[in-house]
Design a protein around this motif. Structure first.
Motif, PDB file in Angstrom:
ATOM      1  N   MET A 208       1.009  -1.078  -0.174  1.00 50.94           N
ATOM      2  CA  MET A 208       0.011  -0.028   0.179  1.00 50.94           C
ATOM      3  C   MET A 208       0.931   1.325  -0.033  1.00 50.94           C
ATOM      4  N   THR A 209       0.147   2.201  -0.416  1.00 44.41           N
ATOM      5  CA  THR A 209       1.047   3.632  -0.247  1.00 44.41           C
ATOM      6  C   THR A 209      -0.025   4.524   0.523  1.00 44.41           C
ATOM      7  N   THR A 210       0.844   5.318   1.170  1.00 41.44           N
ATOM      8  CA  THR A 210       0.088   6.174   2.279  1.00 41.44           C
ATOM      9  C   THR A 210       0.562   7.739   2.005  1.00 41.44           C
TER      10      THR A 210
ATOM     11  N   VAL B 160      -4.523   1.454  -2.292  1.00 38.64           N
ATOM     12  CA  VAL B 160      -4.247  -0.069  -2.453  1.00 38.64           C
ATOM     13  C   VAL B 160      -4.596  -0.294  -3.658  1.00 38.64           C
ATOM     14  N   VAL B 161      -3.980  -0.978  -4.483  1.00 39.13           N
ATOM     15  CA  VAL B 161      -4.291  -1.908  -5.616  1.00 39.13           C
ATOM     16  C   VAL B 161      -4.326  -3.439  -5.468  1.00 39.13           C
ATOM     17  N   THR B 162      -5.452  -3.696  -5.596  1.00 34.64           N
ATOM     18  CA  THR B 162      -5.884  -5.012  -5.534  1.00 34.64           C
ATOM     19  C   THR B 162      -6.460  -5.735  -6.700  1.00 34.64           C
TER      20      THR B 162
ATOM     21  N   VAL C  75       2.377  -2.484 -13.298  1.00 37.17           N
ATOM     22  CA  VAL C  75       3.666  -3.353 -13.374  1.00 37.17           C
ATOM     23  C   VAL C  75       4.374  -3.116 -12.090  1.00 37.17           C
ATOM     24  N   ARG C  76       5.147  -3.965 -11.892  1.00 37.59           N
ATOM     25  CA  ARG C  76       6.311  -4.067 -10.714  1.00 37.59           C
ATOM     26  C   ARG C  76       7.646  -3.645 -11.497  1.00 37.59           C
ATOM     27  N   VAL C  77       8.254  -2.730 -11.124  1.00 39.33           N
ATOM     28  CA  VAL C  77       9.203  -2.017 -11.827  1.00 39.33           C
ATOM     29  C   VAL C  77      10.542  -3.102 -11.644  1.00 39.33           C
ATOM     30  N   ARG C  78      10.485  -3.612 -10.428  1.00 45.38           N
ATOM     31  CA  ARG C  78      11.966  -4.381 -10.430  1.00 45.38           C
ATOM     32  C   ARG C  78      11.839  -5.500 -11.365  1.00 45.38           C
ATOM     33  N   THR C  79      10.843  -6.087 -11.322  1.00 47.41           N
ATOM     34  CA  THR C  79      10.835  -7.284 -12.027  1.00 47.41           C
ATOM     35  C   THR C  79      10.008  -7.264 -13.966  1.00 47.41           C
TER      36      THR C  79
ATOM     37  N   LYS D 121       4.488   7.476   1.559  1.00 44.95           N
ATOM     38  CA  LYS D 121       5.036   6.523   2.503  1.00 44.95           C
ATOM     39  C   LYS D 121       4.864   5.178   1.850  1.00 44.95           C
ATOM     40  N   GLY D 122       5.718   4.440   1.471  1.00 53.52           N
ATOM     41  CA  GLY D 122       5.089   2.894   0.807  1.00 53.52           C
ATOM     42  C   GLY D 122       5.312   1.772   1.835  1.00 53.52           C
ATOM     43  N   TYR D 123       4.467   0.747   1.524  1.00 55.01           N
ATOM     44  CA  TYR D 123       4.643  -0.342   2.598  1.00 55.01           C
ATOM     45  C   TYR D 123       4.456  -1.521   1.702  1.00 55.01           C
ATOM     46  N   GLY D 124       5.387  -2.542   1.613  1.00 59.74           N
ATOM     47  CA  GLY D 124       5.270  -3.630   0.536  1.00 59.74           C
ATOM     48  C   GLY D 124       6.272  -4.483   1.022  1.00 59.74           C
ATOM     49  N   ARG D 125       6.913  -5.293   0.321  1.00 62.58           N
ATOM     50  CA  ARG D 125       7.876  -6.408   0.416  1.00 62.58           C
ATOM     51  C   ARG D 125       8.984  -5.896   1.219  1.00 62.58           C
ATOM     52  N   GLN D 126       9.411  -4.621   0.791  1.00 58.66           N
ATOM     53  CA  GLN D 126      10.619  -4.075   1.398  1.00 58.66           C
ATOM     54  C   GLN D 126      10.182  -3.912   2.843  1.00 58.66           C
TER      55      GLN D 126
ATOM     56  N   ILE E 213      14.724  -4.693  -4.072  1.00 63.54           N
ATOM     57  CA  ILE E 213      13.426  -4.847  -3.514  1.00 63.54           C
ATOM     58  C   ILE E 213      13.001  -3.284  -3.232  1.00 63.54           C
ATOM     59  N   GLY E 214      11.577  -3.165  -3.581  1.00 69.76           N
ATOM     60  CA  GLY E 214      10.962  -1.830  -3.334  1.00 69.76           C
ATOM     61  C   GLY E 214      11.307  -0.768  -4.407  1.00 69.76           C
ATOM     62  N   ASP E 215      11.681  -1.337  -5.512  1.00 67.63           N
ATOM     63  CA  ASP E 215      11.784  -0.394  -6.691  1.00 67.63           C
ATOM     64  C   ASP E 215      10.529   0.322  -7.165  1.00 67.63           C
TER      65      ASP E 215
HETATM   66  N1  LIG Z   1      -0.844  -3.218  -3.688  1.00 61.38           N
HETATM   67  C1  LIG Z   1      -0.195  -1.790  -3.540  1.00 61.38           C
HETATM   68  N2  LIG Z   1      -0.914  -0.905  -3.922  1.00 61.38           N
HETATM   69  C2  LIG Z   1      -0.356   0.257  -3.839  1.00 61.38           C
HETATM   70  N3  LIG Z   1       0.811   0.484  -3.757  1.00 61.38           N
HETATM   71  C3  LIG Z   1       1.517  -0.637  -3.789  1.00 61.38           C
HETATM   72  C4  LIG Z   1       1.203  -1.993  -3.634  1.00 61.38           C
HETATM   73  N4  LIG Z   1       2.124  -2.699  -3.389  1.00 61.38           N
HETATM   74  C5  LIG Z   1       3.353  -2.118  -3.304  1.00 61.38           C
HETATM   75  N5  LIG Z   1       2.887  -0.655  -3.473  1.00 61.38           N
HETATM   76  C6  LIG Z   1       3.896   0.509  -3.426  1.00 61.38           C
HETATM   77  O1  LIG Z   1       5.430  -0.011  -4.003  1.00 61.38           O
HETATM   78  C7  LIG Z   1       6.317   0.161  -3.319  1.00 61.38           C
HETATM   79  C8  LIG Z   1       7.076  -0.826  -3.319  1.00 61.38           C
HETATM   80  O2  LIG Z   1       6.836  -2.137  -3.241  1.00 61.38           O
HETATM   81  P1  LIG Z   1       7.709  -3.211  -2.597  1.00 61.38           P
HETATM   82  O3  LIG Z   1       6.587  -4.515  -2.422  1.00 61.38           O
HETATM   83  O4  LIG Z   1       8.205  -2.805  -1.520  1.00 61.38           O
HETATM   84  O5  LIG Z   1       8.666  -3.558  -3.602  1.00 61.38           O
HETATM   85  P2  LIG Z   1       8.592  -4.199  -5.079  1.00 61.38           P
HETATM   86  O6  LIG Z   1       7.484  -3.593  -5.930  1.00 61.38           O
HETATM   87  O7  LIG Z   1       9.951  -4.440  -5.433  1.00 61.38           O
HETATM   88  O8  LIG Z   1       8.239  -5.668  -4.828  1.00 61.38           O
HETATM   89  C9  LIG Z   1       5.582   0.059  -1.724  1.00 61.38           C
HETATM   90  O9  LIG Z   1       6.581   1.047  -0.992  1.00 61.38           O
HETATM   91  C10 LIG Z   1       4.504   0.764  -2.008  1.00 61.38           C
HETATM   92  O10 LIG Z   1       4.566   2.284  -1.946  1.00 61.38           O
END
Ligand SMILES: Nc1ncnc2c1ncn2[C@@H]1O[C@H](COP(=O)(O)OP(=O)(O)O)[C@@H](O)[C@H]1O
Ligand SMILES: Nc1ncnc2c1ncn2[C@@H]1O[C@H](COP(=O)(O)OP(=O)(O)O)[C@@H](O)[C@H]1O
Ligand SMILES: Nc1ncnc2c1ncn2[C@@H]1O[C@H](COP(=O)(O)OP(=O)(O)O)[C@@H](O)[C@H]1O
Lengths: 112, 436, 436, 436, 112, 112
Positions: E28-30, E63-65, E100-104, F34-39, F86-88
């Protein structure tokens, strides 16, 4: 329902809020953002040195309205935010699939 | 034999030139509780200039993600300098050097050897003199912090400051205030135009060249992240400078009073001159500008404080407010050296101006307290130029050598990615602000 | 002839009334290094009150987009006042006025003419007296900054402060401390209840009226952007006020000690009274409130500091904490004057209260050090009222005239758009915070 | 009869042990303006340590939503302590206790009864001694603020501090400095290792236990919201500590000079030791760490300042920088007490270390100024241990009792929702930052 | 996929995060935002003066789900954010066309 | 039109801006979030104490583009933001129903 996202000059915020209230929109969420656009490249001077400040402070206003209120709301914002100078900002409209008021659980237009 | 007693025999001008007040020349062997009270206070004031004064002044000028690193630099430099001062630098600067006294002091006062509660230095305890002078040895390398923020390695800051104090500060201080060759020539430097501002300013410039500019320099640098922090620090510098300059009289007397007066006037005048110039150049006088003018005015009056009168202070204020401003722009945008917080343009140039102008405004005709008997303005100017040049060259060359060695060993500069990320989190694992 | 020597012959009460410590009355011609050490220190403390003390105190109370403008106002006023003091105001206030001595001093000390390192003022160098008094001339117009933030033009601040110092401060200071007509009447004002707080408070009120309120006043004003900055400044004011009041003894003696004691007690009592009152009115004691109470208590004890004992200080603290609070609400919400940071309610009212109460609590029965021989409380009260009224009227009228002239020439107020945008970027081209 | 005169007859060691400088022991009846100037200054410096020093130091370490509450705690405690000091605590600590003099002072100086501008305490006015000692009574309960931020009720802070001053501080201060039983035994505590740091440290620990940890303790606590604010406060503590320790000589002399010197050295050494240890433990020296080391070094040198030489200071600095750091981790993560800002680990442990080490380093062989005649290190160590233990037990027990009573009456802790929302808005109706 | 935009009281953030984690939403992002709504017009008192503070601090959670998780997520947020007092906030749901997940470089539901 | 919402590491912002400019996108709005995720669960150390910091500073970039420019823009952002660690961050794309330039009143693609 529609989400109106308006990016405007900070000092126009109060005017926009008043304009929206007048047409019956009573809720909104605002954030401070930094914008980049044609206005980009303005500069600030410190100790005789010019610094290019690419990102300009703006306020982003998010308002969710019923479909019917959207047009007047966009109109109201556009008028209240306008100074005629570069960097006045943009208004974007997105579709909203669902809205919930947390306190009561009301949904849809009732939630606004 | 304390150096002051030795100096007393040299008579008025020389003694004064060493930064002791005129009144001091009548060598006194008894403790004066009044003089001691003032120098204890002045010591607190000068420490206050560095911590938190200078730290905040510099901290506000950098990007938010580097603010803690700047505070850390100033703090660590203060600690390192204090210890170096105790271990060896005080002794090198102020102990009798015997045969090589012209060039450097001796090692008799290493670790304050032989200095007790009864040891006097003029009318004050020697420990108080030691502490007062120590605060100068703290602020001088701390001034150089302004040359290298936002990109230097923390280890390099510590190593550089330590070596620099021994190789640059100790000799320069000895030459001018410790009875060395410049003192013998009769150079005038009341509170550190040469010893503090020229050494720091020139070293800053050289270090900035070796280190290279920040990413995006000169135009894509971020403006100061907290001008209010800078103004707070500047105000502390102003107040603390009363201790710096009026404390350098080493007595609570009329010389101290006049030194405080001219210090204040030069600061006020240079501030306004800077602001007015900005108004004419850019249409807006800025708060960063006005406080920079203040520092310029203070740096310039420093060598002159105990020798000139109010009129001299006004002129020194005007000239420094104007010239230092010109130099800030010139160095950054013409010769393109990223002396990031303008240490040379403000302190170096300010210190040089004051060191030259004191030769003129110390003359009674211009409201001053007089040069030594038989010395003309031209004579004195010559001595002043020699003082500036010799110390500048020494500072520059040694700084360059130290910087090269550090660069080839522990490394001077952080990686580009670290520079973007910011030194706070990279070097210290901390974040400047979390307002949520 | 220095003014102090002249005064000494007037005997105890008058001398004390001029802000010289009681001990001072035994006119001394020799320099005391102890007294000098303390007044050098006190000078640093009072400068510290304005820069950065007051600047931060006020800066925290305005909106974030005007914080730098407030710092700039305080800083520029300090510079302008320093120069005005050197050029003419010190002379007008403290030089012998000859035939018109009752009304205004002479021009003999313009640019410190004739004042050297040997000139004494009582037991301290005259330069030290000059500097100490100068810090009062700095803070007084700086206090007025609280009346006009967030909407005034910067040029108007500079012009107003300059003219005001010459036309209001110089005569008021001369009347009370420089041997003018109020001094002759035996008015009691130890450290500036009338000279500093009444002049600044009344002028602030008048200027606020002429300038008009901020957009959205009274209810749509933004709350203080950084109460922590305000508390920081307040704490500096407290510490600095030791120099202000205990320094006004012009000696390091029992009078200074007692002045410091009562100063501290009044501040502590007024702070708590303010907080407790807030607790009963709103359910929550606020940190902005407690520090405002502190300033009220300090302003009120200022004229009384060298004359009253601890019991007097307690009562003055209680009354000022309570009454000044009442006035802040009354002025803003009843008579609807946007004296934005409550300069009149806190400083003006506080100063008036103290100036009246000193007539009572200086009496030994109430723990005080005694009125002049043969003077009753009622006599003294009459003199105090005359002092307050005459200075208040003079300050108000002249301020009104200066404001009108500025309003019709360079202009007092910025445009509405500038007011919304904020003075930092509009007037100084800077932004207060960039935390990214 | 002032206590100082009484003490003088006890001879050197005891007098020194009471925090009076060695020079003081030659009982002087005449006012020294130099000594007075320094103690007036030192008083300002020590007040400055609490306001704003300690307030900012602590304020920066908490979460943004509690910053104002911490400032409010420090400010309110300062006010309450000042009034308590005037009303009764000064008298209990320093007035002659007659028959029960060993345990507690008398009530003869309640409300400064009988103390006028002419009353002396050694070579300084008694009002100045009163004020100087008052600043110690202010900072001691203010130190305890670090134990309970972010969750305590404001009323509890005020009530606790008030009662604690009377029941813990007054007797402890009397025992050690006011001629009580520990003074009789010859305990050495120059500037408050026992009186200030042990009392505050132990009480903090006990209070933290009774109050319970913050939500999320130990791992989910938010990191310091503004390390820069903490550094600013730390720097002010350092400067102010010059007044604390060198002021405790109660004279402007060689003893004050040496006290200032060793104070500074211990601070500098402990800072670097802390930073270097962090570097080896975590790879990054932090700015929060280096300033915490500074406080540890200052706390540890406090009891020793007037008795040891530079070498002693170096060793005390090394040990305190290392041991206090170990304790911060141990208390929070091993015995899991949320003494939130490490009052015990830094002040308590630091104060204890210094109180023990002074017995060693006061010996001339280790560069010290000497123990009393015929007293060996072991003798002195015994006395020091008795001093520490008795004061620690007394502080702990009484604190526990006060905390229990408050907890059962007005309540110690805010609700969980208030804790989440933050004390600034809940208890004071204010917000720390509004940067829009 | 859906983007859930929830505007809630700041001190509810931790609770919302936990609630989302429990149903398997780990990203999630806040942002800190200022809200205006019915709660508008609360006032703060400084020096005895009442100031109307129109905009109240809120936290916005994005939150994107996957489509499937959206309803439970909205439910979880609504429960965790609820205090029952005015100003509890709103939840809006928008359609997401692409993720899109940037890392992968992963796309769609895999990117979440 | 599409709204691209990219959440990236703060120090990548400049690179992203440059990459977008190169493909002809000249306007954007950014916010600190501020993000929350795998990182999640990274820790900071203060006074030897480890604090879990769940939310990591990120920058959110919002860019509205024409439908045609969307794919290249997403591609450009993804490349410029990628560090491989991670966290990209993430990129989301939403549909935009309407866009207005406040200064001129222009609508649709012309407003961008
Ligand atoms: N489902 C989601 N909805 C909204 N924002 C997200 C979601 N998942 C991740 N993010 C944002 O993307 C950032 C990076 O995600 P993270 O899981 O830490 O790393 P990665 O994208 O490399 O797997 C998070 O800090 C958060 O801000
Ligand atoms: N394509 C875009 N996507 C998102 N935000 C944009 C876009 N273009 C502009 N903006 C926002 O609008 C603001 C104003 O745009 P700008 O081009 O400077 O002025 P104008 O709208 O008057 O032409 C920018 O600062 C930015 O915040
Ligand atoms: N129409 C809206 N569009 C966007 N955000 C809104 C809207 N209405 C309310 N909000 C947000 O929701 C928050 C809570 O709304 P409010 O009306 O105060 O309380 P409640 O939801 O309990 O009725 C507001 O502070 C605002 O941030």
């Amino acid at each position: 329902m529609k989400m109106i996202i308006a990016i405007v000059k900070p000092h126009r915020l109060d005017g926009v809020r008043t304009a929206l209230q007048e047409i019956g929109v009573h809720g909104m969420t605002t954030e401070e953002v930094k914008g980049y656009g044609r206005q980009g490249g303005h500069s600030e001077i410190y100790r005789g040195a010019e610094y290019t400040v690419s990102f300009v402070p703006k306020v982003k206003i998010e308002v969710v309205t019923s479909d019917a209120l959207m047009e007047p709301a966009v109109e109201a914002i556009a008028q209240a935010a306008k100074t005629g100078k570069i960097g006045d900002g943009k208004i974007f409209v997105l579709d909203v699939a669902k809205a919930v008021r947390v306190r009561t659980g009301e949904q849809g237009d009732d939630a606004l | 034999m304390t150096h002051i007693r030795r100096l007393a025999s040299l008579g008025f001008t020389t003694a004064a030139a060493f930064g002791f007040g005129i009144g001091e020349a009548r060598a006194a062997d008894a403790l004066s509780s009044g003089d001691t009270a003032w120098i204890l206070t002045a010591t607190a004031l000068v420490l206050f200039m560095t911590l938190p004064g200078l730290a905040l002044f510099y901290g506000g000028l950098v990007r938010a993600r580097n603010v803690l690193s700047v505070l850390m630099h100033c703090f660590a430099v203060a600690c390192v300098a204090s210890i170096a001062w105790l271990v060896v630098v005080y002794s090198l600067a102020f102990d009798d050097g015997g045969a090589h006294q012209e060039w450097i002091g001796g090692l008799g006062k290493v670790f304050l050897d032989g200095v007790g509660t009864e040891s006097l230095s003029g009318t004050i305890p020697e420990t108080v003199f030691f502490m007062f002078q120590m605060t100068f040895a703290i602020i001088t390398p701390a001034l150089i912090v302004g040359a290298y923020p936002e990109r230097i390695r923390f280890g390099a800051v510590v190593a550089f400051s330590l070596v620099w104090l021994v190789l640059v500060y100790a000799p320069a201080c000895h030459w001018v205030w410790g009875g060395g060759w410049l003192a013998d020539m009769g150079v005038l430097d009341f509170a550190g135009g040469i010893v503090v501002h020229v050494t720091a300013g020139v070293s800053a410039l050289v270090l900035a060249i070796v280190l290279g500019p920040r990413r995006g320099f000169p135009h894509e640098i971020r403006p100061p992240h907290s001008p209010g922090m800078t103004v707070t620090g500047a105000a502390m510098l102003w107040v603390g400078w009363f201790g710096f300059n009026a404390g350098s009289a080493l007595a609570a007397d009329g010389n101290a009073g006049m030194a405080m007066t001219v210090t204040h006037i030069s600061a006020a005048v240079a501030s306004l001159v800077w602001a007015v110039t900005e108004y004419f150049r850019f249409g807006k006088p800025s708060v960063i500008g006005i406080v920079t003018g203040m520092v310029a005015g203070l740096a310039a009056i420093t060598p002159a404080a105990g020798f000139v009168g109010p009129m001299g202070a006004v002129v020194i204020g005007i000239i420094s407010g104007f010239v230092c401003q010109w130099f800030t722009t010139w160095i950054k945008f013409k010769i393109k050296i990223d002396d990031s917080l303008d240490v040379f343009a403000v302190h170096g140039v300010g210190g040089i101006l004051g060191t030259l102008l004191v030769a003129v405004f110390a003359v009674p005709d211009f409201g001053g307290l007089g040069l030594a008997e038989g010395v003309t303005i031209t004579d004195q100017l010559q001595v002043q130029v020699i003082g500036i040049l010799s110390v500048a060259v020494w500072s520059g060359v040694i700084t360059w050598v130290i910087a090269q060695i550090i660069s080839r060993t522990i490394g001077l500069r952080v990686s580009e990615e670290s520079e973007i990320e910011g030194l706070d989190i990279i070097a210290h694992g901390e974040r400047g602000y979390d307002l949520t």
